[in-house]
Scaffold this motif. Structure first.
Motif, PDB file in Angstrom:
ATOM      1  N   UNK A  22       0.905  -0.990  -0.376  1.00  9.65           N
ATOM      2  CA  UNK A  22      -0.046   0.179   0.497  1.00  9.65           C
ATOM      3  C   UNK A  22       1.078   1.411  -0.234  1.00  9.65           C
ATOM      4  N   UNK A  23       2.154   0.723   1.122  1.00  9.03           N
ATOM      5  CA  UNK A  23       2.742   2.596   1.641  1.00  9.03           C
ATOM      6  C   UNK A  23       3.619   2.236  -0.531  1.00  9.03           C
ATOM      7  N   UNK A  24       3.932   1.614  -1.708  1.00  9.57           N
ATOM      8  CA  UNK A  24       4.028   2.135  -3.096  1.00  9.57           C
ATOM      9  C   UNK A  24       3.618   2.522  -3.995  1.00  9.57           C
ATOM     10  N   UNK A  25       2.337   1.780  -3.548  1.00  5.91           N
ATOM     11  CA  UNK A  25       1.513   2.264  -4.413  1.00  5.91           C
ATOM     12  C   UNK A  25      -0.031   3.009  -4.409  1.00  5.91           C
ATOM     13  N   UNK A  26       0.920   4.186  -2.677  1.00  2.17           N
ATOM     14  CA  UNK A  26       0.490   5.939  -2.961  1.00  2.17           C
ATOM     15  C   UNK A  26       1.441   6.403  -2.211  1.00  2.17           C
ATOM     16  N   UNK A  27       3.195   6.563  -2.340  1.00  2.01           N
ATOM     17  CA  UNK A  27       4.073   6.714  -1.644  1.00  2.01           C
ATOM     18  C   UNK A  27       3.545   8.157  -1.174  1.00  2.01           C
ATOM     19  N   UNK A  28       3.537   9.529  -1.848  1.00  2.00           N
ATOM     20  CA  UNK A  28       2.933  10.490  -1.771  1.00  2.00           C
ATOM     21  C   UNK A  28       1.733  10.403  -0.244  1.00  2.00           C
ATOM     22  N   UNK A  29       0.925  10.088  -0.321  1.00  3.59           N
ATOM     23  CA  UNK A  29      -0.309   9.907   0.341  1.00  3.59           C
ATOM     24  C   UNK A  29       0.001   9.791   1.436  1.00  3.59           C
ATOM     25  N   UNK A  30       0.794   7.718   1.548  1.00  4.63           N
ATOM     26  CA  UNK A  30       0.644   7.432   2.900  1.00  4.63           C
ATOM     27  C   UNK A  30       2.006   8.682   3.567  1.00  4.63           C
ATOM     28  N   UNK A  31       3.077   8.699   3.005  1.00  6.04           N
ATOM     29  CA  UNK A  31       4.045   9.810   3.783  1.00  6.04           C
ATOM     30  C   UNK A  31       3.692  10.739   4.160  1.00  6.04           C
ATOM     31  N   UNK A  32       2.694  11.358   3.440  1.00  7.37           N
ATOM     32  CA  UNK A  32       2.044  12.239   4.470  1.00  7.37           C
ATOM     33  C   UNK A  32       1.299  12.014   5.817  1.00  7.37           C
ATOM     34  N   UNK A  33       1.037  11.151   5.543  1.00  8.51           N
ATOM     35  CA  UNK A  33      -0.776  10.756   6.411  1.00  8.51           C
ATOM     36  C   UNK A  33       0.719   9.838   8.207  1.00  8.51           C
ATOM     37  N   UNK A  34       1.589   9.002   7.274  1.00  4.23           N
ATOM     38  CA  UNK A  34       2.035   9.014   8.381  1.00  4.23           C
ATOM     39  C   UNK A  34       3.006   9.939   9.540  1.00  4.23           C
ATOM     40  N   UNK A  35       3.715  11.301   8.302  1.00  4.11           N
ATOM     41  CA  UNK A  35       4.367  11.929   9.095  1.00  4.11           C
ATOM     42  C   UNK A  35       2.922  12.338  10.580  1.00  4.11           C
ATOM     43  N   UNK A  36       1.732  13.015   9.792  1.00  2.00           N
ATOM     44  CA  UNK A  36       1.113  14.083  10.221  1.00  2.00           C
ATOM     45  C   UNK A  36       0.746  13.341  12.019  1.00  2.00           C
ATOM     46  N   UNK A  37       0.673  11.451  11.592  1.00  2.00           N
ATOM     47  CA  UNK A  37       0.112  10.408  12.812  1.00  2.00           C
ATOM     48  C   UNK A  37       1.609   9.999  13.586  1.00  2.00           C
ATOM     49  N   UNK A  38       2.878   9.896  13.296  1.00  2.00           N
ATOM     50  CA  UNK A  38       3.763  10.160  14.377  1.00  2.00           C
ATOM     51  C   UNK A  38       3.736  11.527  15.304  1.00  2.00           C
ATOM     52  N   UNK A  39       3.199  13.284  14.156  1.00  2.00           N
ATOM     53  CA  UNK A  39       2.914  14.133  14.661  1.00  2.00           C
ATOM     54  C   UNK A  39       1.910  13.993  15.959  1.00  2.00           C
ATOM     55  N   UNK A  40       1.443  13.440  15.630  1.00  2.00           N
ATOM     56  CA  UNK A  40      -0.122  13.229  16.256  1.00  2.00           C
ATOM     57  C   UNK A  40      -0.073  12.277  17.772  1.00  2.00           C
ATOM     58  N   UNK A  41       0.965  11.179  17.222  1.00  2.00           N
ATOM     59  CA  UNK A  41       1.690  10.106  18.409  1.00  2.00           C
ATOM     60  C   UNK A  41       2.414  11.433  19.389  1.00  2.00           C
ATOM     61  N   UNK A  42       3.195  12.016  18.708  1.00  7.00           N
ATOM     62  CA  UNK A  42       4.627  12.981  20.012  1.00  7.00           C
ATOM     63  C   UNK A  42       3.527  14.215  20.362  1.00  7.00           C
ATOM     64  N   UNK A  43       2.163  14.561  20.211  1.00 11.39           N
ATOM     65  CA  UNK A  43       1.636  15.079  20.742  1.00 11.39           C
ATOM     66  C   UNK A  43       0.747  14.662  21.843  1.00 11.39           C
ATOM     67  N   UNK A  44       0.469  13.483  22.008  1.00 12.94           N
ATOM     68  CA  UNK A  44      -0.145  12.663  22.162  1.00 12.94           C
ATOM     69  C   UNK A  44       0.339  12.341  23.966  1.00 12.94           C
ATOM     70  N   UNK A  45       1.137  11.576  23.242  1.00  9.32           N
ATOM     71  CA  UNK A  45       2.496  11.287  24.096  1.00  9.32           C
ATOM     72  C   UNK A  45       2.870  12.642  25.561  1.00  9.32           C
ATOM     73  N   UNK A  46       2.926  13.481  24.448  1.00  4.49           N
ATOM     74  CA  UNK A  46       3.485  14.743  25.223  1.00  4.49           C
ATOM     75  C   UNK A  46       2.837  14.735  26.150  1.00  4.49           C
ATOM     76  N   UNK A  47       0.548  15.777  26.555  1.00  4.49           N
ATOM     77  CA  UNK A  47       0.244  15.123  27.269  1.00  4.49           C
ATOM     78  C   UNK A  47      -0.320  14.583  28.177  1.00  4.49           C
ATOM     79  N   UNK A  48       0.086  12.981  28.406  1.00  3.05           N
ATOM     80  CA  UNK A  48       0.682  12.171  28.713  1.00  3.05           C
ATOM     81  C   UNK A  48       1.415  11.979  29.365  1.00  3.05           C
ATOM     82  N   UNK A  49       2.483  12.600  29.192  1.00  4.52           N
ATOM     83  CA  UNK A  49       3.953  12.741  30.396  1.00  4.52           C
ATOM     84  C   UNK A  49       3.638  14.059  30.510  1.00  4.52           C
ATOM     85  N   UNK A  50       3.190  14.721  30.434  1.00  6.11           N
ATOM     86  CA  UNK A  50       2.443  16.170  31.261  1.00  6.11           C
ATOM     87  C   UNK A  50       1.418  16.207  32.504  1.00  6.11           C
ATOM     88  N   UNK A  51       0.780  15.270  32.448  1.00  9.76           N
ATOM     89  CA  UNK A  51      -0.193  14.559  33.352  1.00  9.76           C
ATOM     90  C   UNK A  51      -0.005  13.892  34.428  1.00  9.76           C
TER      91      UNK A  51
END
Length: 326
Positions: free
Chosen positions: A32-61
């Protein structure tokens, strides 16, 4: 050595990381990553950023609940500053990946396999380098000034050292050494790292690229870990911020690779950041620079490099259009 890392926080970090990596590997096996590389790259970049923000919130709490509000603010800011710094400094890794894949003519479909193995190796070596650097700093505080000189030198070298891809890689001692010491095939053998031919064992260029990527990551890790040690010496913050940054690196690579050679412009911003950190370490005894200032500096240089990249690409396209019309 004091750390804010608790079993709960380590567990959350591990579960989030394993789940994300498992999803990426699963999608890669289905191509799937090979068929739509640009869309998947954007999606996972944003998803990883979301994970970082979520972890930051959990860390602070968690810190706010167990230790206190002020400590939670300081430690969370240190974590996010360290993450942003590592993510930005990792641009050097991306440039090297781009040059290696281009030089050895590695197709995109095989690049992801190389980077997955590179990721696994990077996790192990980063943790080792972090603990060694932290131990030395804990025992010998003066070693931070040596880190400062190394970082300052690296920043200056990053800005002023410019050579073409072919010149740098064709004269690379590691590449020459591997070709002298090992049997390496002249061309790729699909996605194989090894090959048996006429009862003779060969390595493939894909294996060589994987090794070179690991070696380059170790070199860059020394610089980036040294830089993060100027923000915090808490091993939990250093490890989690460092690993979360490199986990997202593959998606960012495939996203930036669409810019082609224009990603080299970003290296100048990386160089200025390293110079800033090197000077900060050397004068810290006389002048205190708060953690949030890192975010401001990184944000400014990152914004400038992005604007310059966009301007460069648009300018290049504009001249191409004019050339065709004329």
């Amino acid at each position: 050595m004091y750390t804010i890392g608790t079993p709960f926080l380590w567990t959350i970090f591990s579960l989030l990381s394993i789940a994300m990596i498992a999803i990426e590997i699963g999608l890669q096996k289905k191509n799937i990553l090979v068929k739509t590389p640009l869309k998947c790259s954007i999606f996972f970049s944003l998803l990883w950023l979301g994970v970082v923000i979520l972890f930051t919130i959990i860390l602070w709490s968690s810190i706010n609940k167990n230790i206190g509000y002020d400590v939670a603010n300081i430690k969370t800011l240190s974590f996010f500053s360290s993450y942003c710094l590592e993510q930005f400094l990792s641009i050097d890794n991306i440039i090297v990946w781009f040059l290696l894949f281009q030089y050895f003519s590695i197709p995109v479909i095989y690049q992801r396999k190389v980077l997955i193995y590179g990721l696994l190796g990077a996790v192990v070596f980063r943790i080792i380098i972090i603990f060694i650097g932290n131990w030395f700093l804990y025992k010998y505080n003066w070693i931070l000034y040596i880190f400062g000189v190394i970082i300052l030198y690296t920043g200056i070298k990053t800005i002023f050292y410019t050579h073409s891809t072919v010149t740098v890689l064709s004269n690379n001692q590691w590449i020459s050494w591997f070709y002298r010491k090992f049997r390496i095939t002249n061309k790729l053998e699909e996605d194989n790292f090894f090959l048996w031919e006429n009862k003779i064992f060969f390595f493939t260029p894909l294996f060589l690229v994987t090794i070179l990527i690991e070696l380059s990551d170790i070199i860059f890790a020394i610089d980036s870990v040294s830089a993060i040690l100027s923000i915090t010496i808490d091993p939990f913050i250093i490890i989690t911020s460092n690993l979360l940054a490199i986990f997202n690196l593959r998606s960012i690579y495939f996203l930036l690779s669409y810019f082609g050679k224009q990603i080299n412009i970003i290296k100048y911003s990386v160089g200025f950041i390293l110079i800033f950190i090197g000077i900060k370490i050397l004068i810290e005894h006389f002048l205190y620079i708060p953690e949030f200032f890192y975010l401001i500096v990184i944000g400014v240089f990152l914004s400038i490099s992005i604007v310059l990249n966009i301007f460069y690409v648009l300018k290049k396209k504009f001249f191409k259009i004019n050339k065709k019309l004329s």
